[in-house]
Each structure stands twice: as C-alpha cells, then as structure tokens.
Enzyme design. Sequence first.
Site, short mmCIF file in Angstrom:
data_model
loop_
_atom_site.label_atom_id
_atom_site.label_comp_id
_atom_site.label_asym_id
_atom_site.label_seq_id
_atom_site.Cartn_x
_atom_site.Cartn_y
_atom_site.Cartn_z
N GLY A 163 0.84 -1.20 0.00
CA GLY A 163 0.00 0.00 0.00
C GLY A 163 0.88 1.25 0.00
N ARG B 291 1.15 -5.14 -5.81
CA ARG B 291 1.38 -6.38 -5.07
C ARG B 291 1.63 -7.46 -6.13
NH1 ARG B 291 -2.51 -3.56 -1.70
NH2 ARG B 291 -1.66 -3.28 0.37
N ASP C 297 5.54 -5.42 5.67
CA ASP C 297 6.13 -6.74 5.94
C ASP C 297 6.23 -7.60 4.69
OD1 ASP C 297 3.23 -6.78 6.18
OD2 ASP C 297 3.44 -8.87 6.75
N THR D 168 4.41 2.39 5.32
CA THR D 168 3.02 1.94 5.38
C THR D 168 2.29 2.80 6.40
OG1 THR D 168 1.51 0.18 6.10
CG2 THR D 168 3.71 0.14 7.05
N ASP E 131 0.04 1.87 8.32
CA ASP E 131 -0.46 1.06 9.43
C ASP E 131 0.37 1.15 10.71
OD1 ASP E 131 -1.20 -1.55 7.03
OD2 ASP E 131 -2.35 0.21 7.65
N ASP F 77 2.48 -0.87 11.73
CA ASP F 77 2.43 -2.20 12.36
C ASP F 77 3.72 -2.98 12.21
OD1 ASP F 77 0.56 -3.91 9.68
OD2 ASP F 77 2.26 -2.50 9.65
N ARG G 12 -5.12 -2.23 8.89
CA ARG G 12 -5.01 -3.69 8.68
C ARG G 12 -5.38 -4.42 9.97
NH1 ARG G 12 -0.10 -6.63 5.65
NH2 ARG G 12 0.96 -5.92 7.52
O1 F6P Z 1 -1.42 -1.56 4.38
C1 F6P Z 1 -1.95 -0.30 4.08
C2 F6P Z 1 -3.44 -0.42 3.83
O2 F6P Z 1 -3.95 0.86 3.58
C3 F6P Z 1 -4.21 -1.05 4.97
O3 F6P Z 1 -4.42 -0.15 6.04
C4 F6P Z 1 -5.47 -1.44 4.24
O4 F6P Z 1 -6.19 -2.47 4.91
C5 F6P Z 1 -4.91 -1.95 2.91
O5 F6P Z 1 -3.69 -1.24 2.70
C6 F6P Z 1 -5.82 -1.72 1.74
O6 F6P Z 1 -5.21 -2.36 0.63
P1 F6P Z 1 -5.62 -1.94 -0.88
O7 F6P Z 1 -5.03 -0.59 -1.14
O8 F6P Z 1 -4.97 -3.01 -1.73
O9 F6P Z 1 -7.12 -1.93 -0.93
#
Ligand code: F6P
Length: 323
Positions: A12, A73, A104, A127, A129, A131, A173
């Site tokens: 992300g 990804r 991660d 990120t 998050d 985390d 997340r």
């Molecule tokens: O990891 C960052 C994040 O924004 C999380 O907080 C969220 O759950 C996820 O990415 C959303 O992923 P995507 O952008 O693929 O919908």
Amino acid sequence: MVKRIGVLTSGGDAPGMNAAIRAVVRTAAAEEVEVVGIRRGYAGLLDKEIVQLGPRSVANLIHRGGTMLGTARSEEMKTAAGLRKAAENLESCGVDGLVAIGGDGTFRGAKELSEISSVHSVGVPGTIDNDLYGTDATIGFDSAVNTAVEAIDRLRDTAEAHDRLFFVEVMGRTRGFIALSVGVAAGAEDVLIPEVPTDLEALSAAIRTRLAAGKRSSIVVVAEGDDAGRAFEIADRLGHVLVMDYRVCVLGHVQRGGAPSAQDRLIASKLGAGAVRTLLEGRTGVMVGVTNGMVIETPFVETWSKEKNLDTTLLYLMKVLAR
Ligand code: F6P
C-alpha cells in the site's frame, strides 16, 4: 562495496514514500553511487521496468503523496520461479544493493532475494499502518492520522447539528495504531481496536450513560480489523439498541493520499539516507527505523515476527477525556 542501488516501493502506498525515494537518490549521489528506480514494486522488477535516477529526477518531490515509482502487489514474487527471475533481473541490471520501501510483505521479498542472490537488501518502513516492529513510526502513519483527524473534525459539525452518533472506520489492517491515535487526537468518545476484545453491550451502555449526562452527539472510531467487525456491521448489530440516531463513515483510501506531514518527511529523509548508509557500510537483511529520533537497524524477520506494543494507556486516557 555496493556500486549500484535499486529502489522500489511495494504494498500500500503511503505519504512520505516519495520523500524516502528522494533521500535514497540524493544520499547515494553524494557518495557517487548510481541509483535505479524499479517501477511498480516487485511486479515491475519481474518486468524489468527500470529507470535511471539522479538528483534532478527527485526534484520538487518531497511534498507529494503517493510514489513516483508506482507500487503493486505481486503474487508471482511469492513463487520460486518468480523470485529467481527477480534476482536475475537485479543482477543483470548490475544492482548489488536494494532499498525496499514498504511493509512486511515487501521485506519478506527483499529477504528472500538476498538469500538467493548476491544482492544486499535494506528495508524502509513505508506503510500507514505503523504495524512494523523496529520503528516508533512508519512512514505515512502521521499523515494518515492527521487526515483522519481532520475528517472527524468535520464530522463533528454535522453530528452535533443532528444529535447523531458516528461510527468512523479507519485503516490499519490488523492493528489499532491508527484508530487509537486518531481516537485520542480527535476527542472521540470510544475507539474499537483489534488488540482489545469489543463488548458491544458495554459500548451501548456507555453511549446511553453519556446521552443521559447530556452528551447529544458521539464519535466512535472503529479499526477496520476490529474483532466485532467493520463499522457498518457493528452499526447494524447495535442499531436496534442504540438510543440515538447514527450514521457510518468509512474513511478508506482517503487516509493513504495527500501531502506527507512534516513528521513523515523528516523520518522518510532520515530512513532513506540511513538505508543507503547501511548498504554502503556493508550490512544487509535489516530494516532501518527510528526510535527516539535515532536511526536503528532491525533484522527483517523481527519486523514481522515480533509484536509491536500498542500504548493501551491511551485507552484509559480516552475514557477520562471523553466524559
Ligand atoms: O497496508 C496499508 C493499507 O492501507 C491497509 O491499512 C489497508 O487495509 C490496505 O492497505 C488496503 O489495501 P488496498 O489498497 O490493496 O485496498
């Protein structure tokens, strides 16, 4: 010594990733080390989408959200064949040092690449998050918290106008770092986070008690990974017992956009520069992070295997301050 550095952003996107890329490029240039940008994370590496980067390439970038390299990804990267192809592509481009900016998943890929090739790798925590173990804050976290707080400040006006309760869902997340910081900073009445089992009965009773005490509007911040479910699910489950009108607001990807805060630009600059220094000093397989303002190194495995502590004293603080 590392002669050519590859830099990529993966997972992300987060405000401040561009500031980190800028710091990598300009720190390497100061040491007369070449840098190539890898577009779209590991997916771009597999397609050999490589671009030469110099000091001018990252001009006027520090204040821009998103990532100039793009991110993606990659399922193929999780296969042995994909991993081998990625390593071959790095080596065929003469890259012997990789700076991987992401979370991660990004670091798992970087670790595996280093294990099957001669490429050294260093991770930069990018990120929203927050985390990842090994850093007080990840790049993007402060900006995302600020964005969510600004949004809740706006919601307060309409909540008060209509005597309403708002369930506000934030990202994060599986952790509650965003939710808890946003809850305190926005003056929310309650915050629901994955780290603390949610008792909907107790929540409903607290809302009734506050209403009886004259608090006619409320904000409940819900972490997207909460054990009781997403904000709409929680609202549906509580709707029939709630004694006040309510609405739901899912902030979603708004939290990922916008200009990085000064704090994120600062840590991104420190960590981008720190990652280059780590590579040039011959170390590999670590994430650079900040703790008490100092740049530290943590082995990749620990960044996802060790649990980062959440300051749950903030939960108590919220209860006291939300009366
Ligand atoms: O990891 C960052 C994040 O924004 C999380 O907080 C969220 O759950 C996820 O990415 C959303 O992923 P995507 O952008 O693929 O919908």
